[in-house]
Design an enzyme around this catalytic site. Sequence first.
Site, PDB file in Angstrom:
ATOM      1  N   HIS A   1      30.937  39.648  42.218  1.00 46.99           N
ATOM      2  CA  HIS A   1      30.065  38.943  43.326  1.00 46.99           C
ATOM      3  C   HIS A   1      29.292  37.792  42.705  1.00 46.99           C
ATOM      4  CE1 HIS A   1      30.234  40.721  47.178  1.00 46.99           C
ATOM      5  NE2 HIS A   1      29.625  41.792  46.690  1.00 46.99           N
TER       6      HIS A   1
ATOM      7  N   TYR B   1      35.703  44.158  53.939  1.00 46.35           N
ATOM      8  CA  TYR B   1      36.019  44.458  52.770  1.00 46.35           C
ATOM      9  C   TYR B   1      37.597  44.453  52.473  1.00 46.35           C
ATOM     10  CZ  TYR B   1      31.209  45.970  51.544  1.00 46.35           C
ATOM     11  OH  TYR B   1      29.964  45.847  51.314  1.00 46.35           O
TER      12      TYR B   1
ATOM     13  N   ASP C   1      23.848  44.693  60.302  1.00 44.98           N
ATOM     14  CA  ASP C   1      23.911  46.092  59.788  1.00 44.98           C
ATOM     15  C   ASP C   1      24.924  46.810  60.640  1.00 44.98           C
ATOM     16  OD1 ASP C   1      22.652  45.588  57.284  1.00 44.98           O
ATOM     17  OD2 ASP C   1      20.778  46.239  58.334  1.00 44.98           O
TER      18      ASP C   1
ATOM     19  N   GLU D   1      24.572  43.365  44.246  1.00 46.37           N
ATOM     20  CA  GLU D   1      24.827  42.271  43.283  1.00 46.37           C
ATOM     21  C   GLU D   1      23.680  41.479  42.920  1.00 46.37           C
ATOM     22  OE1 GLU D   1      26.114  42.639  46.316  1.00 46.37           O
ATOM     23  OE2 GLU D   1      26.414  40.420  47.346  1.00 46.37           O
TER      24      GLU D   1
ATOM     25  N   HIS E   1      32.850  45.773  40.912  1.00 48.29           N
ATOM     26  CA  HIS E   1      32.700  44.908  42.352  1.00 48.29           C
ATOM     27  C   HIS E   1      31.295  44.050  42.074  1.00 48.29           C
ATOM     28  CE1 HIS E   1      32.814  44.809  46.794  1.00 48.29           C
ATOM     29  NE2 HIS E   1      31.478  44.858  46.632  1.00 48.29           N
ATOM     30  N   GLU E   2      30.409  44.668  41.746  1.00 46.84           N
ATOM     31  CA  GLU E   2      28.905  43.966  41.675  1.00 46.84           C
ATOM     32  C   GLU E   2      28.907  42.538  40.916  1.00 46.84           C
ATOM     33  OE1 GLU E   2      27.451  44.503  44.353  1.00 46.84           O
ATOM     34  OE2 GLU E   2      28.453  46.579  44.625  1.00 46.84           O
TER      35      GLU E   2
ATOM     36  N   GLU F   1      32.522  39.809  51.029  1.00 50.38           N
ATOM     37  CA  GLU F   1      33.127  40.941  50.611  1.00 50.38           C
ATOM     38  C   GLU F   1      34.514  41.204  50.173  1.00 50.38           C
ATOM     39  OE1 GLU F   1      31.232  43.143  49.425  1.00 50.38           O
ATOM     40  OE2 GLU F   1      29.274  42.412  50.086  1.00 50.38           O
TER      41      GLU F   1
HETATM   42  N1  BES Z   1      26.525  43.489  48.866  1.00 43.34           N
HETATM   43  C1  BES Z   1      27.219  44.974  48.969  1.00 43.34           C
HETATM   44  C2  BES Z   1      26.108  45.778  49.709  1.00 43.34           C
HETATM   45  C3  BES Z   1      25.442  45.130  50.972  1.00 43.34           C
HETATM   46  C4  BES Z   1      26.373  44.754  51.947  1.00 43.34           C
HETATM   47  C5  BES Z   1      24.230  45.352  51.253  1.00 43.34           C
HETATM   48  C6  BES Z   1      25.698  44.229  53.240  1.00 43.34           C
HETATM   49  C7  BES Z   1      23.702  45.201  52.478  1.00 43.34           C
HETATM   50  C8  BES Z   1      24.501  44.496  53.473  1.00 43.34           C
HETATM   51  C9  BES Z   1      27.577  45.301  47.986  1.00 43.34           C
HETATM   52  O1  BES Z   1      28.153  44.196  46.891  1.00 43.34           O
HETATM   53  C10 BES Z   1      28.595  46.369  48.197  1.00 43.34           C
HETATM   54  O2  BES Z   1      29.563  45.888  48.717  1.00 43.34           O
HETATM   55  N2  BES Z   1      28.484  47.690  47.949  1.00 43.34           N
HETATM   56  C11 BES Z   1      29.280  48.562  48.214  1.00 43.34           C
HETATM   57  C12 BES Z   1      30.225  48.966  47.049  1.00 43.34           C
HETATM   58  C13 BES Z   1      31.478  48.335  46.636  1.00 43.34           C
HETATM   59  C14 BES Z   1      32.088  48.940  45.488  1.00 43.34           C
HETATM   60  C15 BES Z   1      32.490  48.358  47.904  1.00 43.34           C
HETATM   61  C16 BES Z   1      28.850  49.888  48.651  1.00 43.34           C
HETATM   62  O3  BES Z   1      27.679  49.866  48.605  1.00 43.34           O
HETATM   63  O4  BES Z   1      29.495  50.824  49.166  1.00 43.34           O
HETATM   64 ZN    ZN Z   2      30.348  43.793  47.755  1.00 44.01          ZN
END
Ligand code: BES
Ligand code: ZN
Length: 596
Positions: A290, A374, A366, A262, A286-287, A309
């Site tokens: 955010h 989520y 991570d 996002e 989703h993005e 999330e």
């Molecule tokens: N912000 C996240 C991606 C992220 C989280 C990057 C933690 C680094 C550390 C992004 O908004 C996200 O949640 N992406 C998901 C997709 C979403 C539809 C659940 C993904 O990449 O799977």
């Molecule tokens: Zn996200």
Amino acid sequence: MLEFQDPHSCYRSGSPRIKHISFDLFVDFDQNVIRSEANYSFDRPLSDVLELDIRDLHIISIEDSERKRQLPWEISSAFSFGQVLKIRETQRVNSLLISFITSPESAALQWLTPEQTAGKQSPYVYSQCQAILARTIFPCQDSPSVRFTYEAILRVPKGMTGIMAALPDGKKVDDHVEVFYFRMPHPIPSYLFAFAAGKIESRDIGPRSKVFAEPQILDAAAEEFMDVESMIREAEGLFGTYVWDRFNLLVMPPSFPYGGMENPTLTFLTPTLIAGDRSLVSVVAHELAHSWTGNLVTNATWEDFWLNEGWTVYAERRIMEKLLGEEMVGLLAKIGRNDLLTSVRNFGNKTEFTRLKPNLQGMNPDDAFSSVPYEKGFLFLIALEREVGRSKFDPFVRAYISDFSFQSITTEQFLDYVNEKLPGATLKINTDQWIHQPGLPESVPTFPSTYYENVREIHQKWKEGQRDLSSEVRNWKVQQKVLFLEELPKPQSKIDCAILVKLFDIENTQNTEILLPYLCLAASSGYEPVYPRIRVFLSTIGRNKYLKPLYRALNGNESTKYLARDLFEQNKPKYHSVARLAVEKILGMKPVDPKE
Ligand code: BES
Ligand code: ZN
């Protein structure tokens, strides 16, 4: 402001904060480094020492920019997620000019060779800072509790385009460099700093939206995401005005490790969303969501990540309900619940990472990343919504966003706010259990869905031995196919693996959401005819959400264990560092090291 300590930053709450940064960034594709000069100003004069987070950065010089005086500094490596840059003699200093160079190994950056791009002509680089990788690009207070505005000059080689998650502010051509100017007038946390450079073009897809991509995929990308403006309108109706001016999309090379990121004004998206039928646009929702939950109201530390999330999954599904109806949301929520159960099973239902608010002291965020923040976060918010009803919950959501706009908050602050605005509700839904206990509460909200019931009916037929099911699944939504495949028991016989190839047109499908559960099933079943497809998949796509389950499936089967290692060794140079680390852990090649 409450006092708290971010376990992943040297920033101490209450001390002076970075207020604005003026960057001059030169993208050096010869050395795979960024050469930078940045001027930092602060919200108040500094005291005698300033500490900033860095990791693998080469610091060249630091000066008091007003008095033009070089300042002494040292780097200590005592901190577990990088180093601390200690700048001395900063008493009463208002602004600092720092010159520095990234390492070619900077964990936030991925440098792609021309072969790894769609056009095959030009190299490409992009950044991915969330959660704690901004410090590998520039010295900063790398905590989501610190927000700053910025402006930037981005210099890239001639013929290439540089873009940032900020508003464009002009460009010019110097001798051998293209110079792009940007400004981010809204205060952002460091993890939302982002840029990319490569052969990138753009096309308008709405009054405040462009899609950026390599020219080879631009048409398809524009077609896939053409509905973006109606999404923004629905979101504004639910959550309030969109304040970031632009909502542009950048379709990344296939090695991008996330579905979407996002980055403000410029969401980064995996190219795997380009399915040709707009079936995967919930990731865009989703993005976009955010922009309110995350980028306006931000988690204060990565222990509060569920505030970003969980809320965003909630907001995403409210948007999807407006666009495609409740039935579709039922499917999305069902897929989410399956992911959640898988995460809880993989971690163990009594483990730290299954708490909504985990203790991440000494842990890399991570390593804690999973569906828990989520989907458990989403279910908790649904429980709250159902307790008070939408007539109260909807105004509550809008007030929450507006009261905490441009602020970073902790879980405790959020719960205090709920208790104030929706008195009694948190007790009734057993909030303490949701937030602080591991695993899942005994009863969690469910989502009736005739789409899903239909999937179960066909499953029953499959179980009873029926195989000619093509007319039953022909008109299924992509998400029904996903659920059918992921809920089939494993392993399946070779004959059934072959039948499923035909049933879901696996040989021709370009839809990676359908492909993934099939490939996992085939891997767990030792179905060899599909191995070549698995090879291609793992060598072209770097999306973590796909790599992890597929490598796990291969690794979990004696006959394919060797294949998992072989493929990983072959492909790891093509993966972003976060994906590489995640797979290494799955393959047991690297113990989870809390000091990492
Ligand atoms: N912000 C996240 C991606 C992220 C989280 C990057 C933690 C680094 C550390 C992004 O908004 C996200 O949640 N992406 C998901 C997709 C979403 C539809 C659940 C993904 O990449 O799977
Ligand atoms: Zn996200």
